[in-house]
Write an enzyme that holds these catalytic residues in place. Structure first.
Site, PDB file in Angstrom:
ATOM      1  N   ARG A  82       0.837  -1.207   0.000  1.00 17.21           N
ATOM      2  CA  ARG A  82       0.000   0.000   0.000  1.00 17.21           C
ATOM      3  C   ARG A  82       0.871   1.256   0.000  1.00 17.21           C
ATOM      4  O   ARG A  82       0.555   2.250  -0.658  1.00 17.21           O
ATOM      5  CB  ARG A  82      -0.960  -0.017   1.199  1.00 17.21           C
ATOM      6  CG  ARG A  82      -2.041   1.042   1.099  1.00 17.21           C
ATOM      7  CD  ARG A  82      -3.124   0.850   2.140  1.00 17.21           C
ATOM      8  NE  ARG A  82      -2.600   0.977   3.496  1.00 17.21           N
ATOM      9  CZ  ARG A  82      -3.300   0.684   4.589  1.00 17.21           C
ATOM     10  NH1 ARG A  82      -4.539   0.232   4.485  1.00 17.21           N
ATOM     11  NH2 ARG A  82      -2.771   0.839   5.788  1.00 17.21           N
ATOM     12  N   LYS A 184      -2.585   6.470   1.389  1.00 22.35           N
ATOM     13  CA  LYS A 184      -2.382   6.968   2.745  1.00 22.35           C
ATOM     14  C   LYS A 184      -1.439   8.178   2.705  1.00 22.35           C
ATOM     15  O   LYS A 184      -0.273   8.118   3.115  1.00 22.35           O
ATOM     16  CB  LYS A 184      -1.832   5.834   3.626  1.00 22.35           C
ATOM     17  CG  LYS A 184      -2.369   5.881   5.038  1.00 22.35           C
ATOM     18  CD  LYS A 184      -2.247   4.551   5.727  1.00 22.35           C
ATOM     19  CE  LYS A 184      -2.301   4.675   7.228  1.00 22.35           C
ATOM     20  NZ  LYS A 184      -3.492   5.325   7.766  1.00 22.35           N
ATOM     21  N   GLU A 220     -16.128   6.273   4.721  1.00 21.29           N
ATOM     22  CA  GLU A 220     -15.384   5.749   5.874  1.00 21.29           C
ATOM     23  C   GLU A 220     -15.238   6.865   6.891  1.00 21.29           C
ATOM     24  O   GLU A 220     -15.776   7.950   6.704  1.00 21.29           O
ATOM     25  CB  GLU A 220     -14.028   5.212   5.441  1.00 21.29           C
ATOM     26  CG  GLU A 220     -13.099   6.240   4.817  1.00 21.29           C
ATOM     27  CD  GLU A 220     -11.697   5.695   4.557  1.00 21.29           C
ATOM     28  OE1 GLU A 220     -11.226   4.840   5.331  1.00 21.29           O
ATOM     29  OE2 GLU A 220     -11.069   6.141   3.591  1.00 21.29           O
TER      30      GLU A 220
HETATM   31  N1  PLP Z   1      -9.169   4.345   6.696  1.00 23.35           N
HETATM   32  C1  PLP Z   1      -8.368   5.346   7.084  1.00 23.35           C
HETATM   33  C2  PLP Z   1      -8.687   6.705   6.633  1.00 23.35           C
HETATM   34  C3  PLP Z   1      -7.250   5.058   7.908  1.00 23.35           C
HETATM   35  O1  PLP Z   1      -6.453   6.049   8.311  1.00 23.35           O
HETATM   36  C4  PLP Z   1      -7.006   3.735   8.310  1.00 23.35           C
HETATM   37  C5  PLP Z   1      -5.847   3.423   9.122  1.00 23.35           C
HETATM   38  O2  PLP Z   1      -4.864   2.931   8.660  1.00 23.35           O
HETATM   39  C6  PLP Z   1      -7.884   2.737   7.881  1.00 23.35           C
HETATM   40  C7  PLP Z   1      -8.959   3.075   7.081  1.00 23.35           C
HETATM   41  C8  PLP Z   1      -7.681   1.322   8.280  1.00 23.35           C
HETATM   42  O3  PLP Z   1      -6.670   0.713   7.511  1.00 23.35           O
HETATM   43  P1  PLP Z   1      -5.853  -0.500   8.100  1.00 23.35           P
HETATM   44  O4  PLP Z   1      -6.832  -1.538   8.497  1.00 23.35           O
HETATM   45  O5  PLP Z   1      -5.007  -0.940   6.962  1.00 23.35           O
HETATM   46  O6  PLP Z   1      -5.078   0.014   9.250  1.00 23.35           O
HETATM   47  C1  COI Z   2      -3.920   3.317  11.574  1.00 27.12           C
HETATM   48  O1  COI Z   2      -4.896   2.705  11.999  1.00 27.12           O
HETATM   49  O2  COI Z   2      -2.798   2.797  11.456  1.00 27.12           O
HETATM   50  C2  COI Z   2      -4.016   4.705  11.159  1.00 27.12           C
HETATM   51  O3  COI Z   2      -3.129   5.163  10.485  1.00 27.12           O
HETATM   52  C3  COI Z   2      -5.147   5.514  11.594  1.00 27.12           C
HETATM   53  C4  COI Z   2      -4.787   6.695  12.396  1.00 27.12           C
HETATM   54  C5  COI Z   2      -6.078   7.289  12.810  1.00 27.12           C
HETATM   55  C6  COI Z   2      -3.940   6.419  13.589  1.00 27.12           C
END
Ligand code: PLP
Ligand code: COI
Length: 341
Positions: A82, A184, A220
């Site tokens: 990612r 991200k 989201e």
């Molecule tokens: N959506 C957003 C905007 C986020 O910042 C995060 C955090 O990483 C997620 C979703 C969840 O992604 P993940 O499950 O890969 O941590």
């Molecule tokens: C994560 O879950 O890793 C994120 O980057 C989300 C953030 C709100 C801490």
């Protein structure tokens, strides 16, 4: 070496300086060998691309102590990929996937004393990130970059741990159609700060963003994807090109189908159908699965049948299975768990 003297059960989601971090620099078209350092400070040009035009991206994953005392990471290969995709969208040189995974292992092993013990409720949060370090003044990509990873022990993202939260439908948009919502990028979070400060001031834990084109579909939250359980006990997962492809959400979908035998619908979800759902949760590395008790839509409350006291039964099963896999009490699918030591 021995574990740090920390009240693991009572820490929040805050930054703590740990012992070692990983650094690699990109210059003259190549990443250098990289390595660990004790220096937590960065010196860059006043005109660095990250400071002027926000050319930066990041990742988040966790390390856990398993039931049998090993330190493991959860699916770091997906974070590596990612971040690769984020870098390409931001015209940054992607950091190689295999080197990302190796660097995660190095930093976690070097900070083993900071990995919270099994059963403490805390975990080690791992923050890889990359930024433009050389000067730019016209709007263009920089020539030099830095990739770093630090780690910090964390507790629950939302105060109250596993207690259901109340979230609001935001009047702001998180991502534009054909914008950067699916990567991200630091800039996605900068623009969400006013919205989250506003939501907190109004007493809400998070914002739910709607699709910016029609403002009728669920996207989201600021830091997590959203999952719903319908009246038949099936999982419903919003699908959109402008949300982050959450690794937790993708893992939950697998757990739901393959471990719990649930039906999963990944599809567009209208705000107008949310009152039909029985359970709701936010999922992400930081959020794990945080239950939502109520959604406030401009004063109109959508209250889920699961209530404000505990997780609903389906979300509880998903939570127990996912965290069981992460912490080694339930067998993981091939390749999900990377043993560090
Ligand atoms: N959506 C957003 C905007 C986020 O910042 C995060 C955090 O990483 C997620 C979703 C969840 O992604 P993940 O499950 O890969 O941590
Ligand atoms: C994560 O879950 O890793 C994120 O980057 C989300 C953030 C709100 C801490």
């Amino acid at each position: 070496m021995s574990k740090k003297d920390i009240d693991w059960g009572n820490i929040g989601f805050e930054y703590v300086v740990t012992d070692k971090r990983y650094v690699s620099n990109y210059k003259d078209g190549a990443w250098d060998a990289g390595g660990l350092t004790s220096d937590d400070k960065i010196t860059i040009s006043e005109d660095a691309g990250v400071l002027q035009y926000s050319q930066s991206c990041f990742e988040g994953l966790k390390a856990y102590t398993t039931k049998d005392g090993h330190i493991v990471c959860f699916r770091p290969d997906l974070n590596a990929q990612r971040m690769y995709d984020s870098a390409k969208r931001l015209e940054m040189p992607p950091f190689p996937v295999d080197r990302f995974i190796d660097a995660v292992h190095q930093v976690v092993a070097a900070n083993a004393d900071w990995v919270p013990p099994y059963g403490s409720g805390a975990t080690l949060y791992i923050r890889p990130y990359m930024f433009a370090s050389s000067p730019v003044i016209g709007v263009k990509p920089a020539d030099e970059y830095q990739f770093r990873i630090f780690v910090t022990p964390v507790g629950p993202y939302f105060k109250g741990g596993a207690k259901p939260i109340v979230v609001k439908i935001s009047d702001f948009d998180r991502a534009a159609p054909r914008g950067t919502g699916h990567i991200k990028a630091g800039l996605n979070y900068a623009m969400s700060l006013h919205a989250i400060v506003t939501a907190h001031a109004e007493g809400f834990a998070e914002n739910i963003y709607l699709d910016p084109a029609t403002r009728t579909k669920i996207e989201e939250t600021g830091g997590a994807n959203i999952i719903f359980v319908d009246k038949d006990g099936n999982l419903v997962v919003p699908k959109s090109d402008s949300i982050l492809p959450s690794i937790t959400r993708r893992s939950i979908v697998h757990v739901a189908e393959k471990y719990l035998g649930l039906k999963v619908a990944e599809r567009e979800v209208l705000l107008s159908e949310v009152p039909n759902f029985k359970e709701c949760g936010l999922c992400g590395t930081a959020a794990v699965i945080s239950p939502v008790g109520k959604i406030n839509d401009h004063g109109k409350e959508i209250a889920f049948a699961s209530g404000m006291e505990k997780m609903g039964p389906v979300i509880q099963k998903l939570y127990d299975t996912l965290t069981g896999i992460q912490m080694g009490s339930i067998e993981a699918p091939e390749g999900w768990i990377h043993k560090v030591e």
